[in-house]
Design a protein around this motif. Sequence first.
Motif, PDB file in Angstrom:
ATOM      1  N   GLU A  24       0.826  -1.211   0.000  1.00 20.68           N
ATOM      2  CA  GLU A  24       0.000   0.000   0.000  1.00 20.68           C
ATOM      3  C   GLU A  24       0.860   1.260   0.000  1.00 20.68           C
ATOM      4  OE1 GLU A  24      -3.268   1.822   2.954  1.00 20.68           O
ATOM      5  OE2 GLU A  24      -3.594  -0.264   2.378  1.00 20.68           O
ATOM      6  N   SER A  25       2.000   1.201   0.706  1.00 19.65           N
ATOM      7  CA  SER A  25       2.840   2.393   0.806  1.00 19.65           C
ATOM      8  C   SER A  25       3.635   2.684  -0.460  1.00 19.65           C
ATOM      9  CB  SER A  25       3.803   2.248   1.987  1.00 19.65           C
ATOM     10  OG  SER A  25       4.670   1.154   1.770  1.00 19.65           O
ATOM     11  N   ASN A  26       3.880   1.666  -1.292  1.00 19.51           N
ATOM     12  CA  ASN A  26       4.649   1.923  -2.511  1.00 19.51           C
ATOM     13  C   ASN A  26       3.842   1.613  -3.772  1.00 19.51           C
ATOM     14  OD1 ASN A  26       4.685  -0.868  -2.712  1.00 19.51           O
ATOM     15  ND2 ASN A  26       6.898  -1.073  -2.709  1.00 19.51           N
ATOM     16  N   ASN A  27       2.529   1.758  -3.696  1.00 20.40           N
ATOM     17  CA  ASN A  27       1.658   1.467  -4.820  1.00 20.40           C
ATOM     18  C   ASN A  27       0.997   2.758  -5.305  1.00 20.40           C
ATOM     19  OD1 ASN A  27       0.195   0.127  -6.733  1.00 20.40           O
ATOM     20  ND2 ASN A  27      -1.276  -0.753  -5.304  1.00 20.40           N
ATOM     21  N   PRO A  28       1.659   3.482  -6.213  1.00 20.63           N
ATOM     22  CA  PRO A  28       1.085   4.743  -6.688  1.00 20.63           C
ATOM     23  C   PRO A  28      -0.136   4.494  -7.566  1.00 20.63           C
ATOM     24  CG  PRO A  28       3.021   4.185  -7.970  1.00 20.63           C
ATOM     25  CD  PRO A  28       2.906   3.151  -6.876  1.00 20.63           C
ATOM     26  N   ALA A  29      -0.927   5.532  -7.737  1.00 22.63           N
ATOM     27  CA  ALA A  29      -2.089   5.440  -8.618  1.00 22.63           C
ATOM     28  C   ALA A  29      -1.621   5.159 -10.038  1.00 22.63           C
ATOM     29  CB  ALA A  29      -2.870   6.752  -8.580  1.00 22.63           C
ATOM     30  N   PRO A  30      -2.402   4.391 -10.799  1.00 22.88           N
ATOM     31  CA  PRO A  30      -2.021   4.131 -12.187  1.00 22.88           C
ATOM     32  C   PRO A  30      -1.930   5.426 -12.987  1.00 22.88           C
ATOM     33  CG  PRO A  30      -3.842   2.719 -11.505  1.00 22.88           C
ATOM     34  CD  PRO A  30      -3.636   3.727 -10.417  1.00 22.88           C
ATOM     35  N   ASP A  31      -0.999   5.454 -13.927  1.00 23.18           N
ATOM     36  CA  ASP A  31      -0.824   6.608 -14.805  1.00 23.18           C
ATOM     37  C   ASP A  31      -1.886   6.548 -15.902  1.00 23.18           C
ATOM     38  OD1 ASP A  31      -0.043   8.608 -16.532  1.00 23.18           O
ATOM     39  OD2 ASP A  31       1.889   7.699 -17.050  1.00 23.18           O
ATOM     40  N   PRO A  32      -2.855   7.462 -15.886  1.00 19.54           N
ATOM     41  CA  PRO A  32      -3.935   7.404 -16.875  1.00 19.54           C
ATOM     42  C   PRO A  32      -3.485   7.681 -18.302  1.00 19.54           C
ATOM     43  CG  PRO A  32      -4.134   9.386 -15.560  1.00 19.54           C
ATOM     44  CD  PRO A  32      -3.015   8.572 -14.964  1.00 19.54           C
ATOM     45  N   THR A  33      -2.249   8.159 -18.483  1.00 22.06           N
ATOM     46  CA  THR A  33      -1.772   8.445 -19.840  1.00 22.06           C
ATOM     47  C   THR A  33      -1.109   7.230 -20.492  1.00 22.06           C
ATOM     48  OG1 THR A  33       0.370   9.275 -19.048  1.00 22.06           O
ATOM     49  CG2 THR A  33      -1.425  10.882 -19.298  1.00 22.06           C
ATOM     50  N   SER A  34      -0.830   6.175 -19.704  1.00 21.07           N
ATOM     51  CA  SER A  34      -0.248   4.966 -20.277  1.00 21.07           C
ATOM     52  C   SER A  34      -1.362   3.971 -20.608  1.00 21.07           C
ATOM     53  CB  SER A  34       0.746   4.322 -19.313  1.00 21.07           C
ATOM     54  OG  SER A  34       0.063   3.706 -18.244  1.00 21.07           O
ATOM     55  N   ILE A  35      -1.077   3.051 -21.511  1.00 21.89           N
ATOM     56  CA  ILE A  35      -2.087   2.052 -21.881  1.00 21.89           C
ATOM     57  C   ILE A  35      -2.437   1.186 -20.676  1.00 21.89           C
ATOM     58  CG2 ILE A  35      -2.527  -0.011 -23.267  1.00 21.89           C
ATOM     59  CD1 ILE A  35      -0.956   1.314 -25.522  1.00 21.89           C
ATOM     60  N   ILE A  36      -1.418   0.677 -19.983  1.00 23.08           N
ATOM     61  CA  ILE A  36      -1.673  -0.183 -18.830  1.00 23.08           C
ATOM     62  C   ILE A  36      -2.397   0.603 -17.734  1.00 23.08           C
ATOM     63  CG2 ILE A  36      -0.562  -1.474 -16.953  1.00 23.08           C
ATOM     64  CD1 ILE A  36      -0.677  -2.996 -19.584  1.00 23.08           C
ATOM     65  N   GLY A  37      -1.986   1.836 -17.482  1.00 22.99           N
ATOM     66  CA  GLY A  37      -2.669   2.665 -16.484  1.00 22.99           C
ATOM     67  C   GLY A  37      -4.125   2.883 -16.849  1.00 22.99           C
ATOM     68  N   SER A  38      -4.384   3.133 -18.104  1.00 16.74           N
ATOM     69  CA  SER A  38      -5.753   3.315 -18.574  1.00 16.74           C
ATOM     70  C   SER A  38      -6.572   2.040 -18.395  1.00 16.74           C
ATOM     71  CB  SER A  38      -5.745   3.729 -20.047  1.00 16.74           C
ATOM     72  OG  SER A  38      -7.051   3.834 -20.533  1.00 16.74           O
ATOM     73  N   VAL A  39      -5.953   0.902 -18.687  1.00 16.29           N
ATOM     74  CA  VAL A  39      -6.646  -0.380 -18.499  1.00 16.29           C
ATOM     75  C   VAL A  39      -6.964  -0.579 -17.023  1.00 16.29           C
ATOM     76  CG1 VAL A  39      -6.373  -2.901 -18.637  1.00 16.29           C
ATOM     77  CG2 VAL A  39      -5.671  -1.456 -20.557  1.00 16.29           C
TER      78      VAL A  39
END
Length: 146
Positions: free
Chosen positions: A88-103
């Motif tokens: 939880e402490s090292n799990n940043p929010a997904p990057d919405p600009t990347s394909i994987i983050g968007s998925v």
Amino acid sequence: MVQIAPACRKHSPSCIVGIGLSIGSLPLLVGALMTLGTSQPVRAQAASPLPPEMMKTMVEQVSDSLAKYVSGASCSDITELLKALPTESNNPAPDPTSIIGSVMLSIQKSPELLSIVASRVGPPLISKAVECNMVSPELLLKVMSR
């Protein structure tokens, strides 16, 4: 459309899908898929860059590839994979600009997509955990006594 890379070695995590996933990103992907919808609220509301049917197909392909990898992995591979999962402490929010983050964000927002991941990755992951003695009898007794 994203396609499963057909020329990959059997169970090679570096070839999960033809979008450049590496062995280093596999634990992050597994961790994100395992924690979606349960531990973190959606932090970004970016619109999906893919049409809904294409997003569903991509989630199905990634889930199937991950399930296949888990099914064929050794117990030591699964142990290393689980050790590398983000906390939880090292799990940043997904990057919405990347394909994987968007998925990942799309899966968080969609019960249908989350169900696809759970139904395809969950059974092999649970089977492997039991096969590799990762679920102790003490844990089962504790859970059953609640």
